[in-house]
Design an enzyme around this catalytic site. Structure first.
Site, mmCIF file in Angstrom:
data_model
loop_
_atom_site.group_PDB
_atom_site.id
_atom_site.type_symbol
_atom_site.label_atom_id
_atom_site.label_comp_id
_atom_site.label_asym_id
_atom_site.label_seq_id
_atom_site.Cartn_x
_atom_site.Cartn_y
_atom_site.Cartn_z
ATOM 1 N N GLU A 143 -12.083 1.612 3.605
ATOM 2 C CA GLU A 143 -11.158 2.109 4.636
ATOM 3 C C GLU A 143 -11.353 3.610 4.824
ATOM 4 O O GLU A 143 -10.505 4.418 4.458
ATOM 5 C CB GLU A 143 -9.711 1.777 4.271
ATOM 6 C CG GLU A 143 -8.793 1.875 5.480
ATOM 7 C CD GLU A 143 -7.334 1.669 5.139
ATOM 8 O OE1 GLU A 143 -6.626 1.081 5.964
ATOM 9 O OE2 GLU A 143 -6.887 2.099 4.064
ATOM 10 N N GLU A 148 0.824 -1.204 0.000
ATOM 11 C CA GLU A 148 0.000 0.000 0.000
ATOM 12 C C GLU A 148 0.858 1.253 0.000
ATOM 13 O O GLU A 148 1.623 1.507 0.932
ATOM 14 C CB GLU A 148 -0.939 0.030 1.203
ATOM 15 C CG GLU A 148 -1.886 1.214 1.150
ATOM 16 C CD GLU A 148 -2.929 1.203 2.249
ATOM 17 O OE1 GLU A 148 -3.913 1.955 2.121
ATOM 18 O OE2 GLU A 148 -2.759 0.460 3.230
#
Length: 315
Positions: free
Chosen positions: A289, A190
């Protein structure tokens, strides 16, 4: 007259069904045996809420929250902190997700934090922490039926040239992939926008590293919120990095809340990924998220409505 009676009967039935749906949404409350919901939405993509996102409507128990997510039509779930949960709860959540038909999305590989123990430094002690996290992640994944786990390489090691740092990250990730690949697991890297100190910042940089690691156990996590902040030009970047993307995450910008609350046109992005995935015989989980833009149960219903709207693209 017969036609008029039939029309009125149909209209009343339709109105009753609509009101029943509205009442069910309004009645959503902490989980109980007689909990009412709005009924399952038929989402086109696998959107993955997280623990706490529907706490006001479902209660604090993780199992009840999973049930509520399934009741609302969500077909995936992610939990960054899964590795920190009691193993018995991991197994219980995994069994409940299997029963509900919910796919487990990412959890975060424990390496001490996003910026800590940076792989860019090439230090043995940092690499050992990362590899230990990968080994423990295999056990966690088995208990909760996970395939994907998030890895953040850490901060820049600014006393080293960028090429050396990149080589150090690649070497460490190859060793992590050797642990995860035999179990059929995938670490997804990420890139973040939280601080300029983080080594991994853009989707093309992540693509380059995944190509160099050259393992099915190492792919890119394309977080649309972070990439909007760091690089913009979202759909072309998705296309360029497509072959190495293994997972998506969502959050509107500014604010990191649900779609429709910021500047990102999620309906167009979702349609683009849906069409491209269908054409290339692929599928993805879309981790939610982000926070809720409104408080309480009403805010949770607004969040669901935002996903229904953003998922309403034509196919």
């Amino acid at each position: 007259m017969t036609q008029r009676r039939d029309f009125l009967k149909t209209a009343l039935a339709t109105t009753g069904a609509t009101l029943a749906g509205v009442s069910a949404v309004q009645a959503a409350s902490p989980a109980s045996a007689d909990r009412l919901t709005a009924g399952k939405n038929k989402f086109k993509l696998d959107y993955a809420p997280h623990i706490g996102m529907f706490e006001n409507s479902a209660g604090k128990d993780p199992i009840d929250q999973l049930k509520f997510m399934a009741d609302q039509g969500f077909t995936a779930f992610e939990d960054n902190g899964m590795m920190g949960r009691d193993p018995a709860l991991q197994e219980k959540m995994g069994a409940e997700m299997a029963r509900l038909g919910i796919k487990m999305g990412v959890f975060v590989v424990d390496k001490g934090g996003n910026g800590q123990n940076t792989l860019a430094a090439g230090k043995k002690e940092y690499i050992d922490i990362f590899l230990n996290g990968c080994k423990r992640a295999v056990d966690t994944a088995k208990r909760c039926n996970a395939k994907f786990m998030t890895v953040v390489p850490g901060d820049f090691e600014r006393n080293l040239p960028i090429g050396i740092q990149t080589g150090n990250v690649i070497d460490a990730l190859r060793r992590g992939a050797d642990i995860l690949a035999p179990a059929g697991l995938v670490m997804v890297l990420e890139a973040l926008s939280d601080t300029p100190n983080l080594f991994l910042r853009t989707s093309d940089q992540t693509y380059e590293i995944c190509r160099a690691v050259n393992s099915p156990a190492c792919k890119s996590l394309f977080d649309i919120y972070h990439m909007q902040k760091n690089e913009g030009h979202i759909i072309p970047h998705i296309d360029w990095a497509w072959d190495e993307i293994g997972y998506f995450q969502i959050g509107d910008n500014p604010g990191r809340k649900e779609p429709t609350t910021g500047e990102i046109n999620y309906k167009n992005i979702f349609k683009h990924v849906y069409d491209k995935a269908k054409a290339t015989n692929r599928s993805f989980i879309f981790g939610m998220e982000h926070g809720n833009s409104q408080a309480g149960a009403a805010g949770e219903m607004a969040l669901i409505k935002a996903y229904v709207e953003s998922d309403s693209f034509a196919v």
